[in-house]
Design a protein around this motif. Sequence first.
Motif, PDB file in Angstrom:
ATOM      1  N   GLY A  58       0.775  -1.387   0.066  1.00  0.00           N
ATOM      2  CA  GLY A  58      -0.062  -0.106   0.040  1.00  0.00           C
ATOM      3  C   GLY A  58       0.805   1.328   0.042  1.00  0.00           C
ATOM      4  O   GLY A  58       0.520   2.350  -0.876  1.00  0.00           O
ATOM      5  N   LEU A  59       1.917   1.244   0.788  1.00  0.00           N
ATOM      6  CA  LEU A  59       2.871   2.290   0.498  1.00  0.00           C
ATOM      7  C   LEU A  59       3.532   2.479  -0.693  1.00  0.00           C
ATOM      8  O   LEU A  59       3.439   3.736  -1.144  1.00  0.00           O
ATOM      9  CB  LEU A  59       3.940   1.942   1.681  1.00  0.00           C
ATOM     10  CG  LEU A  59       3.414   2.204   3.258  1.00  0.00           C
ATOM     11  CD1 LEU A  59       4.555   1.991   4.066  1.00  0.00           C
ATOM     12  CD2 LEU A  59       3.172   3.596   3.624  1.00  0.00           C
ATOM     13  N   ARG A  61       2.024   1.715  -3.322  1.00  0.00           N
ATOM     14  CA  ARG A  61       1.058   2.181  -4.371  1.00  0.00           C
ATOM     15  C   ARG A  61       0.645   3.802  -4.308  1.00  0.00           C
ATOM     16  O   ARG A  61       0.715   4.565  -5.247  1.00  0.00           O
ATOM     17  CB  ARG A  61      -0.553   1.527  -4.148  1.00  0.00           C
ATOM     18  CG  ARG A  61      -0.443   0.321  -4.276  1.00  0.00           C
ATOM     19  CD  ARG A  61      -1.960  -0.601  -4.032  1.00  0.00           C
ATOM     20  NE  ARG A  61      -1.771  -1.869  -4.593  1.00  0.00           N
ATOM     21  CZ  ARG A  61      -1.353  -3.033  -3.850  1.00  0.00           C
ATOM     22  NH1 ARG A  61      -1.485  -2.232  -2.354  1.00  0.00           N
ATOM     23  NH2 ARG A  61      -1.454  -4.116  -4.255  1.00  0.00           N
ATOM     24  N   ARG A  62       0.980   4.174  -2.937  1.00  0.00           N
ATOM     25  CA  ARG A  62       1.080   5.686  -2.741  1.00  0.00           C
ATOM     26  C   ARG A  62       1.951   6.398  -3.211  1.00  0.00           C
ATOM     27  O   ARG A  62       2.183   7.449  -3.550  1.00  0.00           O
ATOM     28  CB  ARG A  62       0.894   5.943  -1.176  1.00  0.00           C
ATOM     29  CG  ARG A  62      -0.772   5.717  -0.717  1.00  0.00           C
ATOM     30  CD  ARG A  62      -0.822   6.167   0.573  1.00  0.00           C
ATOM     31  NE  ARG A  62       0.064   5.480   1.660  1.00  0.00           N
ATOM     32  CZ  ARG A  62      -0.631   4.453   2.260  1.00  0.00           C
ATOM     33  NH1 ARG A  62      -1.755   3.962   2.046  1.00  0.00           N
ATOM     34  NH2 ARG A  62       0.103   3.860   3.242  1.00  0.00           N
ATOM     35  N   ARG A  63       3.498   5.682  -3.298  1.00  0.00           N
ATOM     36  CA  ARG A  63       4.647   6.234  -3.509  1.00  0.00           C
ATOM     37  C   ARG A  63       4.523   6.474  -4.942  1.00  0.00           C
ATOM     38  O   ARG A  63       4.867   7.439  -5.599  1.00  0.00           O
ATOM     39  CB  ARG A  63       5.756   5.587  -2.928  1.00  0.00           C
ATOM     40  CG  ARG A  63       6.933   6.236  -2.764  1.00  0.00           C
ATOM     41  CD  ARG A  63       8.013   5.467  -1.859  1.00  0.00           C
ATOM     42  NE  ARG A  63       8.213   4.324  -2.746  1.00  0.00           N
ATOM     43  CZ  ARG A  63       9.400   4.065  -3.879  1.00  0.00           C
ATOM     44  NH1 ARG A  63       9.934   5.072  -3.940  1.00  0.00           N
ATOM     45  NH2 ARG A  63       9.397   2.944  -4.116  1.00  0.00           N
ATOM     46  N   GLY A  65       2.090   6.980  -6.607  1.00  0.00           N
ATOM     47  CA  GLY A  65       1.240   7.991  -7.094  1.00  0.00           C
ATOM     48  C   GLY A  65       1.695   9.226  -7.136  1.00  0.00           C
ATOM     49  O   GLY A  65       1.316  10.449  -7.966  1.00  0.00           O
ATOM     50  N   TRP A  66       3.071   9.787  -6.582  1.00  0.00           N
ATOM     51  CA  TRP A  66       3.756  10.748  -6.906  1.00  0.00           C
ATOM     52  C   TRP A  66       4.240  11.116  -8.191  1.00  0.00           C
ATOM     53  O   TRP A  66       4.237  12.030  -8.739  1.00  0.00           O
ATOM     54  CB  TRP A  66       4.958  10.748  -6.033  1.00  0.00           C
ATOM     55  CG  TRP A  66       4.918  10.522  -4.605  1.00  0.00           C
ATOM     56  CD1 TRP A  66       3.670  10.525  -3.942  1.00  0.00           C
ATOM     57  CD2 TRP A  66       6.032  10.124  -3.583  1.00  0.00           C
ATOM     58  NE1 TRP A  66       4.374  10.297  -2.624  1.00  0.00           N
ATOM     59  CE2 TRP A  66       5.471  10.182  -2.437  1.00  0.00           C
ATOM     60  CE3 TRP A  66       7.267   9.991  -3.769  1.00  0.00           C
ATOM     61  CZ2 TRP A  66       6.065   9.726  -1.098  1.00  0.00           C
ATOM     62  CZ3 TRP A  66       8.198   9.699  -2.609  1.00  0.00           C
ATOM     63  CH2 TRP A  66       7.451   9.699  -1.213  1.00  0.00           C
ATOM     64  N   PRO A  71      -2.591   7.659  -6.401  1.00  0.00           N
ATOM     65  CA  PRO A  71      -2.010   6.400  -6.142  1.00  0.00           C
ATOM     66  C   PRO A  71      -2.927   5.170  -6.953  1.00  0.00           C
ATOM     67  O   PRO A  71      -4.025   5.239  -7.419  1.00  0.00           O
ATOM     68  CB  PRO A  71      -2.730   6.441  -4.605  1.00  0.00           C
ATOM     69  CG  PRO A  71      -2.961   7.640  -4.086  1.00  0.00           C
ATOM     70  CD  PRO A  71      -3.204   8.498  -5.450  1.00  0.00           C
ATOM     71  N   SER A  74      -6.485  -0.107  -5.013  1.00  0.00           N
ATOM     72  CA  SER A  74      -6.534  -1.566  -3.972  1.00  0.00           C
ATOM     73  C   SER A  74      -6.965  -2.803  -5.067  1.00  0.00           C
ATOM     74  O   SER A  74      -8.094  -2.556  -5.496  1.00  0.00           O
ATOM     75  CB  SER A  74      -7.159  -1.228  -2.902  1.00  0.00           C
ATOM     76  OG  SER A  74      -7.234  -2.634  -2.084  1.00  0.00           O
TER      77      SER A  74
END
Length: 407
Positions: A58-59, A61-63, A65-66, A71, A74
């Motif tokens: 999950g981290l 996926r957010r990373r 998104g940068w 992001p 899921s």
Amino acid sequence: MLLRTVKALAYLVSGLAAGVAGLVWGVLGTLVTAVLSVTQLGAPAFLGAAWVTRRLAGLERRRAGWVLGAPIGSPYVPVRGHSLRQRVLATAAQPATWRDLAWLIALFPLGLAGGVAAVVVTAVDLGAILAPLWLWAVPNPHAPFPARPLMTTVPGRFALVVLGLAMLPAAAWLVRRLAGLVAAAARALLAPGLHRRLVEETERLAATRRRVVDAQAAELRRIERDLHDGAQARIVAAGMTLALAARKLRSSADIGADIGSARRQLDEALAELRRLVRGIHPPILTDRGLPAAIAALAGDSPLDVTVAGDAGDRYPAAVESAAYFVVAEGLANAAKHAGAGRCTITLARARDVVRVSVADDGRGGADPAGSGLDGLRRRVEALDGTLIIDSPPGGPTVLHAEFPCAS
């Protein structure tokens, strides 16, 4: 453009630490789970490792998104199961569980290559742009040409500034390109795949079908109310009017006979209408629920009927209607065709499943492909239920239906 470049650089540089952490956890978690799999701790260890892996993914996926602008979604589907074994199997059956692990391991070489390249490109270009601020502190008179005049003279250092500024767009493009490639690889492994889309489509179709079935049940109840409160009431009123007219016209035998005949026809029409209403949707289902409706069927049956079940439980209207007709068909077949003397009706609910069975002591031999039983099967399957017909020659016959019924 500057913000995108900064985000891409931050993504690549942080990938160095993320790659190391992912590799360490991937190897460590796999080894610990493999060792404990031969013990009673194997299932909890697997679920715990999967939970940590999903948090790390999950981290990621957010990373990603940068760089991607948003992001990554899921890919997981809800894990259903009441036992530890069922939850383990449900988690292991999801491709996303293993794709997360694959990404954490693959992130190390990708993060290392991308991070080192980004740091080198950024350091070289910024070093050239800031050359007058630091090159004076590292004189190198033995550097080969053309590095020596560029590094040891003031005009050369300012020439490096011009060269660094000229190369800045290319360096920024290279950083964004490298970040885009790594983020694309992350999206390929971490984004929702075919499994998640199929599950969502199945849930959507199931919800749509439930709405259609509920709407159909509501429409049948409306028709039943209209017939009961409209046509049936008017027929009763007409019968009462004819009865009053017959009393007034007793002096005329022919007219009285005609009115009596009309009244009998109205009574027959009313009886037929009431049978039709009960066949569409028995009013007792709406008023008192399935257990009371089954008790009424048992009371009307010529057989010796025993009913077992929770008399106070209520179920969705569509489930109650289908279960009612399963019982009605079972009792009718037992009385008309099986030559049965006794019948047992069982109604039970276990978690999210409603079970109803009708067992008789008749001669058996019921044809599952017959029109009545086949129509009953279609009614049950429309609710995602199952109907099992066990009727060997010589008996007994058992109709067993199961309906999903969420709490």
